[in-house]
Design a protein around this motif. Structure first.
Motif, PDB file in Angstrom:
ATOM      1  N   HIS A  66       0.692  -1.160   0.234  1.00  0.00           N
ATOM      2  CA  HIS A  66       0.202  -0.101   0.058  1.00  0.00           C
ATOM      3  C   HIS A  66       0.907   1.298   0.125  1.00  0.00           C
ATOM      4  CE1 HIS A  66      -3.540  -2.602   0.609  1.00  0.00           C
ATOM      5  NE2 HIS A  66      -2.889  -3.204   1.423  1.00  0.00           N
ATOM      6  N   PHE A  67       0.944   1.688  -1.101  1.00  0.00           N
ATOM      7  CA  PHE A  67       1.990   3.022  -1.211  1.00  0.00           C
ATOM      8  C   PHE A  67       1.776   4.051  -0.274  1.00  0.00           C
ATOM      9  CE2 PHE A  67       3.634   6.703  -3.424  1.00  0.00           C
ATOM     10  CZ  PHE A  67       4.735   6.251  -3.880  1.00  0.00           C
ATOM     11  N   GLY A  68       0.670   4.450  -0.179  1.00  0.00           N
ATOM     12  CA  GLY A  68       0.066   5.636   0.967  1.00  0.00           C
ATOM     13  C   GLY A  68       0.594   5.357   2.359  1.00  0.00           C
ATOM     14  N   SER A  69       0.822   3.955   2.668  1.00  0.00           N
ATOM     15  CA  SER A  69       1.169   3.583   4.012  1.00  0.00           C
ATOM     16  C   SER A  69       2.541   3.854   4.334  1.00  0.00           C
ATOM     17  CB  SER A  69       0.848   2.214   4.457  1.00  0.00           C
ATOM     18  OG  SER A  69       1.485   1.274   3.661  1.00  0.00           O
ATOM     19  N   GLU A  70       3.529   4.176   3.134  1.00  0.00           N
ATOM     20  CA  GLU A  70       4.943   4.291   3.228  1.00  0.00           C
ATOM     21  C   GLU A  70       5.264   5.584   2.764  1.00  0.00           C
ATOM     22  OE1 GLU A  70       7.254   1.129   2.139  1.00  0.00           O
ATOM     23  OE2 GLU A  70       5.583  -0.301   2.255  1.00  0.00           O
ATOM     24  N   PHE A  71       4.258   6.227   1.899  1.00  0.00           N
ATOM     25  CA  PHE A  71       4.845   7.502   1.455  1.00  0.00           C
ATOM     26  C   PHE A  71       3.728   8.678   1.607  1.00  0.00           C
ATOM     27  CE2 PHE A  71       7.391   4.233  -0.894  1.00  0.00           C
ATOM     28  CZ  PHE A  71       8.370   4.859  -1.010  1.00  0.00           C
ATOM     29  N   ARG A  72       4.245   9.896   1.617  1.00  0.00           N
ATOM     30  CA  ARG A  72       3.307  10.867   1.681  1.00  0.00           C
ATOM     31  C   ARG A  72       3.453  12.008   0.501  1.00  0.00           C
ATOM     32  NH1 ARG A  72       6.274  12.215   6.251  1.00  0.00           N
ATOM     33  NH2 ARG A  72       4.476  11.411   7.637  1.00  0.00           N
ATOM     34  N   THR A  73       2.518  12.617   0.084  1.00  0.00           N
ATOM     35  CA  THR A  73       2.718  13.592  -0.816  1.00  0.00           C
ATOM     36  C   THR A  73       2.012  14.814  -0.499  1.00  0.00           C
ATOM     37  OG1 THR A  73       2.924  14.283  -3.338  1.00  0.00           O
ATOM     38  CG2 THR A  73       0.751  12.852  -2.195  1.00  0.00           C
ATOM     39  N   PRO A  74       2.642  16.173  -0.683  1.00  0.00           N
ATOM     40  CA  PRO A  74       3.806  16.403  -1.369  1.00  0.00           C
ATOM     41  C   PRO A  74       5.022  16.137  -0.773  1.00  0.00           C
ATOM     42  CG  PRO A  74       2.689  18.647  -0.432  1.00  0.00           C
ATOM     43  CD  PRO A  74       1.598  17.332  -0.199  1.00  0.00           C
ATOM     44  N   GLY A  75       6.074  16.115  -1.462  1.00  0.00           N
ATOM     45  CA  GLY A  75       7.340  15.764  -0.948  1.00  0.00           C
ATOM     46  C   GLY A  75       8.329  16.107  -1.784  1.00  0.00           C
ATOM     47  N   HIS A  76       9.579  15.722  -1.558  1.00  0.00           N
ATOM     48  CA  HIS A  76      10.829  16.196  -2.130  1.00  0.00           C
ATOM     49  C   HIS A  76      11.339  15.425  -3.300  1.00  0.00           C
ATOM     50  CE1 HIS A  76      10.365  18.707   1.729  1.00  0.00           C
ATOM     51  NE2 HIS A  76      11.008  19.734   0.888  1.00  0.00           N
ATOM     52  N   VAL A  77      10.841  13.995  -3.514  1.00  0.00           N
ATOM     53  CA  VAL A  77      11.451  13.259  -4.338  1.00  0.00           C
ATOM     54  C   VAL A  77      10.502  13.087  -5.575  1.00  0.00           C
ATOM     55  CG1 VAL A  77      12.348  10.743  -5.092  1.00  0.00           C
ATOM     56  CG2 VAL A  77      13.185  12.162  -3.114  1.00  0.00           C
ATOM     57  N   ALA A  78      10.874  13.661  -6.818  1.00  0.00           N
ATOM     58  CA  ALA A  78       9.680  13.375  -7.930  1.00  0.00           C
ATOM     59  C   ALA A  78       9.868  11.878  -8.401  1.00  0.00           C
ATOM     60  CB  ALA A  78      10.097  14.447  -9.033  1.00  0.00           C
ATOM     61  N   THR A  79       8.645  11.579  -8.434  1.00  0.00           N
ATOM     62  CA  THR A  79       8.726  10.324  -9.296  1.00  0.00           C
ATOM     63  C   THR A  79       8.078  10.210 -10.765  1.00  0.00           C
ATOM     64  OG1 THR A  79       6.180   9.735  -8.762  1.00  0.00           O
ATOM     65  CG2 THR A  79       7.787   9.016  -7.127  1.00  0.00           C
ATOM     66  N   LEU A  80       8.761   9.412 -11.755  1.00  0.00           N
ATOM     67  CA  LEU A  80       8.452   9.432 -13.146  1.00  0.00           C
ATOM     68  C   LEU A  80       7.675   8.126 -13.274  1.00  0.00           C
ATOM     69  CD1 LEU A  80      11.966  10.986 -14.210  1.00  0.00           C
ATOM     70  CD2 LEU A  80       9.601  12.263 -13.677  1.00  0.00           C
ATOM     71  N   ARG A  81       6.588   8.257 -14.293  1.00  0.00           N
ATOM     72  CA  ARG A  81       5.909   6.912 -14.644  1.00  0.00           C
ATOM     73  C   ARG A  81       6.297   6.733 -15.983  1.00  0.00           C
ATOM     74  NH1 ARG A  81      -0.530   5.375 -14.003  1.00  0.00           N
ATOM     75  NH2 ARG A  81      -0.333   3.774 -15.690  1.00  0.00           N
ATOM     76  N   ALA A  82       7.134   5.579 -16.312  1.00  0.00           N
ATOM     77  CA  ALA A  82       7.500   5.340 -17.713  1.00  0.00           C
ATOM     78  C   ALA A  82       6.460   4.899 -18.509  1.00  0.00           C
ATOM     79  CB  ALA A  82       8.647   4.035 -17.478  1.00  0.00           C
ATOM     80  N   ALA A  83       6.726   5.158 -19.852  1.00  0.00           N
ATOM     81  CA  ALA A  83       5.584   5.006 -20.838  1.00  0.00           C
ATOM     82  C   ALA A  83       5.508   3.376 -20.871  1.00  0.00           C
ATOM     83  CB  ALA A  83       5.972   5.672 -22.061  1.00  0.00           C
ATOM     84  N   LYS A  84       4.178   2.890 -21.102  1.00  0.00           N
ATOM     85  CA  LYS A  84       3.974   1.458 -21.210  1.00  0.00           C
ATOM     86  C   LYS A  84       5.012   0.759 -22.165  1.00  0.00           C
ATOM     87  CE  LYS A  84       1.247  -1.834 -20.075  1.00  0.00           C
ATOM     88  NZ  LYS A  84       0.881  -2.485 -18.726  1.00  0.00           N
TER      89      LYS A  84
END
Length: 245
Positions: free
Chosen positions: A154-172
């Motif tokens: 569960h992503f939200g149990s470990e991370f919060r947003t906004p934050g200081h590390v940008a995530t990038l979602r790669a194209a399929k």
């Protein structure tokens, strides 16, 4: 794929083999995208391998934005959206956003950006010091690894947003759909058989503030014993890798 694959039997170029070995050994490489695109060189390293010293190195010698590129399928499983989609939804409540949300054709170098959300791991304090960012980056690599191993995370149990590390979602389709450092770095991770969560950080020129010239980036690589890889080399190697799957 085994981390100790026999690259010589794959038909990869010598330079790609060196990049694969470096990434498997948790080392930094330099990754150039494409002339006529961003034409930028990024420091690139596996997210799980990053140390506070690596964050400091990228901050001081690269100077661009530190981002973590993530595998497209894992991004979908974790529910990570594109930030542009979030902002488009937000325009329904705040119409003043309509004029600033990314639209097709807005970017001079691509059809769209790969930005997802900015996060801090919940065990960080402010999220910005080198040790905090290294922790967030490591944990992003770990959650990708755990997801690929079938763990119910569960992503939200470990991370919060906004934050200081940008995530990038790669194209399929990775490099067959988009030629950004996001897709190039994830393609390299797959070729190398490492967790497809990669840190990328643009190299900037201290003199003029622009992207560091390719020749200067190559020289930096020689001076610091870092492999320099071009996007076209990655695409060729990725096609070889795909044909072997």
């Amino acid at each position: 794929m085994s981390d100790n694959m026999d690259s010589d039997t794959k038909g990869y170029s010598e330079n790609i083999q060196r990049a694969i070995t470096a990434l498997q050994n948790d080392e930094m490489i330099l990754l150039f995208d494409l002339e006529g695109r961003e034409a930028e060189t990024d420091f690139t390293i596996a997210a799980k391998a990053v140390t506070p010293a690596d964050v400091r190195w990228m901050r001081k010698d690269a100077g661009g934005l530190m981002c973590v590129a993530l595998d497209p399928d894992v991004s979908e499983q974790l529910g990570l959206p594109f930030i542009a989609d979030i902002m488009r939804d937000a325009t329904q409540r705040n119409t003043s956003l309509e004029k600033i949300v990314e639209k097709g054709g807005d970017l001079k170098y691509d059809s769209r950006s790969s930005f997802s959300i900015w996060v801090n791991h919940r065990d960080t304090r402010t999220g910005i010091p080198d040790n905090d960012r290294a922790l967030t980056i490591n944990k992003l690599g770990e959650i990708v690894d755990r997801t690929l191993n079938g763990e119910d995370v569960h992503f939200g149990s470990e991370f919060r947003t906004p934050g200081h590390v940008a995530t990038l979602r790669a194209a399929k389709g990775l490099v067959h759909e988009r030629m950004g450092q996001t897709e190039l770095s994830i393609a390299l991770a797959k070729i190398a058989g490492i967790t497809p969560a990669m840190v990328v950080c643009e190299m900037l020129d201290d003199q003029n503030g622009r992207a560091l010239a390719k020749d200067d980036a190559k020289q930096y690589g020689k001076d610091h014993n870092l492999v320099f890889v071009e996007g076209e080399e990655v695409v060729e190697a990725y096609d070889i890798w795909l044909s072997s799957q």
